[in-house]
Design an enzyme around this catalytic site. Structure first.
Site, PDB file in Angstrom:
ATOM      1  CG  ASP A 169      -1.975  -0.992   1.227  1.00  0.00           C
ATOM      2  OD1 ASP A 169      -2.375  -1.379   0.122  1.00  0.00           O
ATOM      3  OD2 ASP A 169      -2.415  -1.424   2.302  1.00  0.00           O
ATOM      4  CG  ASP A 171      -4.759  -0.100   5.579  1.00  0.00           C
ATOM      5  OD1 ASP A 171      -5.591  -0.450   4.712  1.00  0.00           O
ATOM      6  OD2 ASP A 171      -4.177   0.996   5.561  1.00  0.00           O
ATOM      7  CG  ASP A 196      -6.674  -4.130   1.934  1.00  0.00           C
ATOM      8  OD1 ASP A 196      -6.980  -4.013   0.733  1.00  0.00           O
ATOM      9  OD2 ASP A 196      -6.244  -3.190   2.615  1.00  0.00           O
TER      10      ASP A 196
END
Length: 1022
Positions: free
Chosen positions: A450, A750, A754
């Site tokens: 990310d 997070d 996901d």
């Protein structure tokens, strides 16, 4: 399913946690004592008055005998805490979802009063009040199953078949020896085997016991999650174990519900109760169904809950207390090593059986002689005790060959290195949830990361504000038209899950929420001087649509008090909000039509902001006089403004990305930001080069990626380094495609959405600070500081684990091969084995336990990050390892066989001294070879050795113990004392393994085919 980890602080150490818990318990105990003393005094006074009022003659006239029944007093003590609360009834009501019982109580508001809590301010943050609640309602902890005792580990070690056979042989030898030679001298042979077996068992049990306790401590840390509560009107994070009845808990998507409770307020809230009920459908929570069960997960919306039961009074507590949390996970590497152990064990068993048969035949045919040169078996003339002693000795030697041949140290080495690496990784801000991730991370070929919070600091700040096509710079931002100001105030204050707390008007605001929410609230409160709580008092919220990572926006519809018109507000990704708009507000507060030219200008503004690596958030509003639709409208809005949020890159990220590249690991950035922001950040972090533009295949958008055909996606996926405007599905698709290409994929995540990608990846890395509990449960490792540099640290440790196992495997297989060949050849040729059962057990102890401890605790080096990744195809025993192993095994076998057949004539010594020299040389060869095993490829085997004090300590201990065995334990070890010259010869021969290892490392190893590759050592393909 267990209560999962909260984020420990960056500097957390398990010892500190235990100290904090101890201090907390001491404080609680003091408050408890104080309260009980006060109430007990009141009870005594009350009882005295009652008795005196009843004119009790016994009490008045016989002061020597006073009886007071204190049981009613104890009940009074508890009921005086919360006189109106029936904790059992409230607990059962929530657990069994009895809506009728709740209505009879007077609803949630009445329960709040009974529990002395407030929906807005929560409970008091006074420690005395919290202690009072813990005393009456209990703490939020559940009883655990007792841990396995040390004795159970000893019993497990004793269950080993070879150990049992050795003990039987030892007992028989002990019996026959005492009968033949008397108690004083007859116990040595059998007793020494028993002592040696005892040592092996105790060392194995101690090691397993310590690792079990360490894993248990890490498991306890992982169950300590962080929960946000309201106490004294202020939001604050607390440990799940510190939750008390009456607490008001803030819940959002991905949170785990920390205790049983009742829904107070919120919007669009749904809960996954599959962990408790097994039902996969998500349950809507609201006024009609306000019951929230601990252990379940929030899957949509947000809200606040009132805690009504904690710990063992909850359904989750009852369930968890009945579950035993044994660490029985077998990692893929352990499974492969167990296969190898079984394979070598079968070879060892075959050799041992052959040795047994040959030695028995030679003995009973009269081909064996004692130390004096006399035949040992003389038919009927030989005593029965002598025959049995000789047979037992032969059987013990054969069984011990099996003990030495079976590399029990391999699983121990894996456990040791995993435990060591887990402990060190915790200090390096990474908490391992699944053991297999430690070793798998060493094989990773691609890391999909990310952007926000991982590559960047996640410390956002509004740096630009645009109204229409005009930038509001400096004091201009304060000159916003009143109507636009009011709409922005509603948009910021109502369309958020963050909050602003001020103790008084003069104090600084305390802002809570996600980093994006905090940045926007801070801008509104500090820069624009807004009171974001004012709209909550003056407006009625009709419908809320929580932020969704698919749509990348959140919305709210509301009505001002006294008005019929409905205002709808959207907030989210700028280009998506702009696409919903047909008008925009200018600086003066006038609404203007957004024609193609104006739309292009606004899009260019957004693009320019994104290219400065700003996250662009837009606000839009629409007023309708019609009836409120069930879903929020998504067209015909007026653009209120666009803000740009700056989130700087983390220091050291560029270096970490560079080290990954040097290690042959590719980095792919997957982000929800627009393509221009994504490219700017990727260039800043070193993932992209400045000359790579959007036209290159290195940067794609999620919608483009998912619309590729399968063939096109597989052809382009290697070149993609940045995917912008991605959805969780795009991330999952990326992981699946990379795994199909044969890559070992690590993924960071997070959010709740996901979870599929984290589960699909070979290694799932969740974020400890911003990560939801759902994401953490789906991951293998939690990055406690959300930092990409910590991800690289995990990669280093993963490679270190794999490398340490290879070092020990090479070392142990060398000993196995040498011991088997020497004993087999000697037994077949002479009918005697040079190494006795006790000596072989000692060698087994050195190579299994001490060797594992020495080699499995090597720390990661920079050289590891210069090697190419292992991937899926590389076998555990490499060609280089076979080269090193064979050269040392051939050297040891050659030297020891020369000593076996020519040792007496070379040194002019007795048979016992010759066997002692063989035993001593063999052990010292292993000591010197441990140094060779430290470096599989490098010629300088002493590099960095001063950093590993444990290795040097173990080498020293081994040498001291070996000297003790040879010089002082003659009868126990069946050895003779050696003179200085003989010791010098033993050391000189053993030391030759260093130059031999050096010379053989000069032989180049090339080619892709694996030399003597074992099929069972090939890793499993996914």
């Amino acid at each position: 399913m267990t209560l999962r980890v909260r984020r420990p602080s960056a500097e957390i150490i398990l010892d500190d946690q235990e100290e904090d818990v101890t201090l907390s318990k001491i404080r609680q105990r003091r408050w408890r004592m104080a309260f009980r003393a006060i109430y007990f005094t009141r009870v005594l006074v009350s009882l005295t008055r009652k008795v005196l009022d009843n004119n009790n003659k016994l009490l008045r006239h016989s002061l020597s005998f006073v009886t007071i029944d204190v049981n009613p007093g104890i009940e009074t003590l508890e009921t005086q805490y919360f006189p109106k609360a029936d904790k059992k009834m409230i607990s059962e009501m929530v657990k069994e979802k009895k809506f009728e019982s709740l209505r009879e109580l007077g609803g949630v508001k009445q329960v709040l009063q009974v529990l002395e809590s407030d929906p807005k301010r929560g409970v008091s943050d006074n420690e005395a009040d919290l202690a009072r609640r813990r005393i009456f309602f209990g703490a939020n902890r559940y009883a655990k199953q007792p841990l396995k005792s040390f004795l159970s580990f000893v019993l497990e070690a004793l269950k080993d078949t070879t150990i049992i056979i050795l003990l039987v042989c030892a007992v028989l030898a002990l019996g026959f020896g005492i009968k033949q030679e008397g108690m004083e001298n007859g116990w040595y042979d059998g007793g020494s085997i028993i002592v040696a077996v005892f040592l092996v068992v105790v060392v194995s049990a101690v090691s397993n016991f310590k690792q079990n306790r360490q894993f248990e401590r890490l498991s306890s840390a992982s169950s300590d999650i962080e929960v946000e509560v309201v106490r004294g009107g202020r939001r604050r994070p607390v440990s799940i174990f510190d939750i008390v009845v009456g607490d008001v808990v803030c819940l959002k998507i991905g949170d785990q519900i920390p205790a049983d409770g009742l829904f107070l307020e919120g919007h669009s809230m749904k809960v996954d109760e599959s962990s408790m009920t097994g039902e996969s459908d998500h349950v809507e929570i609201g006024e009609k169904n306000p019951f929230l069960i601990s252990g379940t997960k929030v899957t949509d919306g947000y809200g606040f809950m009132l805690v009504t039961s904690v710990g063992m009074n909850t359904a989750w507590g009852e369930m968890m207390s009945s579950i035993s949390h044994e660490l029985n996970e077998e990692t893929p590497l352990q499974a492969r090593l167990n296969q190898l152990t079984s394979y070598i064990g079968k070879i060892g068993l075959a050799v041992a059986v052959l040795v047994l048969v040959v030695m028995l035949i030679r003995y009973f045919t009269g081909n064996t002689r004692d130390e004096m040169g006399n035949r040992e078996f003389l038919g009927k003339k030989t005593k029965f005790e002598d025959v049995m002693n000789s047979v037992i000795e032969i059987v013990a030697a054969a069984v011990t060959i099996v003990v030495v041949a079976i590399p029990e140290g391999l699983p121990l080495a894996v456990t040791l290195t995993l435990a060591f690496s887990m402990k060190r990784m915790m200090k390096d801000h990474a908490m391992v949830r699944k053991l297999s991730a430690c070793e798998t991370m060493g094989s990773a070929t691609i890391i999909c990361t990310d952007k926000t919070g991982t590559l960047t600091l996640n410390q956002m700040k509004v740096t630009e504000f645009w109204l229409g096509t005009e930038a509001m710079v400096g004091d201009d931002s304060l000159e916003v038209a009143p109507n636009v100001y009011e709409l922005l105030q509603e948009a910021v204050g109502l369309n958020t899950i963050g909050s602003v707390y001020r103790e008084n008007s003069a104090s600084d605001p305390e802002i809570s929420g996600s980093p994006t929410e905090k940045a926007i609230l801070s801008w509104a409160v500090i820069d624009l001087g807004m009171n974001v709580d004012e709209p909550k008092q003056n407006c009625e919220v009709i419908h809320v649509e929580a932020f969704n990572s698919e749509k990348k926006r959140s919305g709210v519809s509301m009505r001002r008090k006294g008005e019929k018109a409905v205002q709808t507000h959207w907030k989210g990704a700028a280009e998506m909000i702009v696409a919903m708009c047909s008008h925009y507000y200018d600086r003066s507060g006038m609404i203007k039509a957004m024609d193609d030219e104006e739309r292009m200008k606004i899009r260019t503004i957004v693009k320019d902001m994104a290219e400065k690596s700003l996250r662009c958030i837009a606000f839009a509003n629409k007023q309708t006089d019609e009836q409120v639709p069930e879903k929020l409208e998504e067209a015909g809005f007026s653009l209120l403004g666009v803000v740009g949020l700056k989130d700087p890159c983390r220091p050291g990220v560029r270096t970490a990305v560079e080290s990954c590249r040097n290690a042959g690991v590719k980095i792919k950035m997957i982000t929800g930001d627009n393509v221009h922001t994504a490219r700017a950040i990727a260039i800043e972090c070193g993932i992209l080069n400045a000359d790579e533009d959007l036209a290159s295949e290195a940067v794609v958008e999620g919608v483009e990626f998912r619309n590729y055909s399968t063939e096109e996606r597989m052809a382009k996926i290697e070149n993609i380094r940045v995917m912008a405007r991605s959805s969780p599905f795009d991330k999952l698709l990326m992981v699946q495609s990379l795994k199909q290409k044969g890559h070992v994929v690590a993924v960071t995540g997070d959010g709740t959405n996901d979870a599929p990608a984290l589960k699909e990846a070979d290694i799932g890395l969740s974020m400890g600070i911003q990560g939801t509990e759902v994401a953490k449960e789906s991951s293998d490792i939690v990055i406690l500081d959300d930092n990409f540099t910590s991800v690289v640290t995990v990669l280093r440790w993963g490679r270190c684990v794999y490398n340490n196992i290879q070092k020990f495997l090479q070392f142990q297989l060398t000993v196995n091969v040498a011991a088997l060949v020497i004993n087999f050849v000697a037994a077949v040729s002479s009918g005697k084995v040079p190494l006795t059962a006790v000596q072989l057990l000692w060698v087994n102890l050195i190579m299994d336990t001490l060797g594992a401890l020495a080699l499995a605790t090597e720390q990661p080096t920079n050289e590891l990050m210069k090697q190419s990744p292992v991937g899926r195809s590389k076998p555990l025993i490499t060609k280089i390892m076979w080269r090193n192993l064979i050269c040392q095994a051939v050297f040891q076998v050659t030297i020891l066989l020369i000593l076996q057949f020519r040792g007496r004539s070379i040194f002019n010594v007795s048979e016992t001294v010759k066997n002692t020299i063989i035993f001593n040389t063999f052990v010292l060869c292993q000591v010197f070879n441990e140094f060779n095993a430290r470096k599989l490829e490098k010629k300088n085997i002493f590099q960095g050795i001063h950093k590993n004090k444990l290795f040097l300590g173990i080498i020293g201990i081994t040498i001291v113990l070996q000297m003790t065995m040879v010089e002082f334990l003659k009868k126990f070890a069946n050895t003779e004392r050696l003179n200085w010259g003989q010791w010098g010869v033993c050391i000189g021969i053993a030391a030759m393994s260093w130059p031999i290892g050096f010379l053989f490392k000069c032989i180049p190893v090339s080619g892709k085919q694996n030399f003597l590759s074992l099929e069972l050592l090939q890793p499993e393909t996914a």
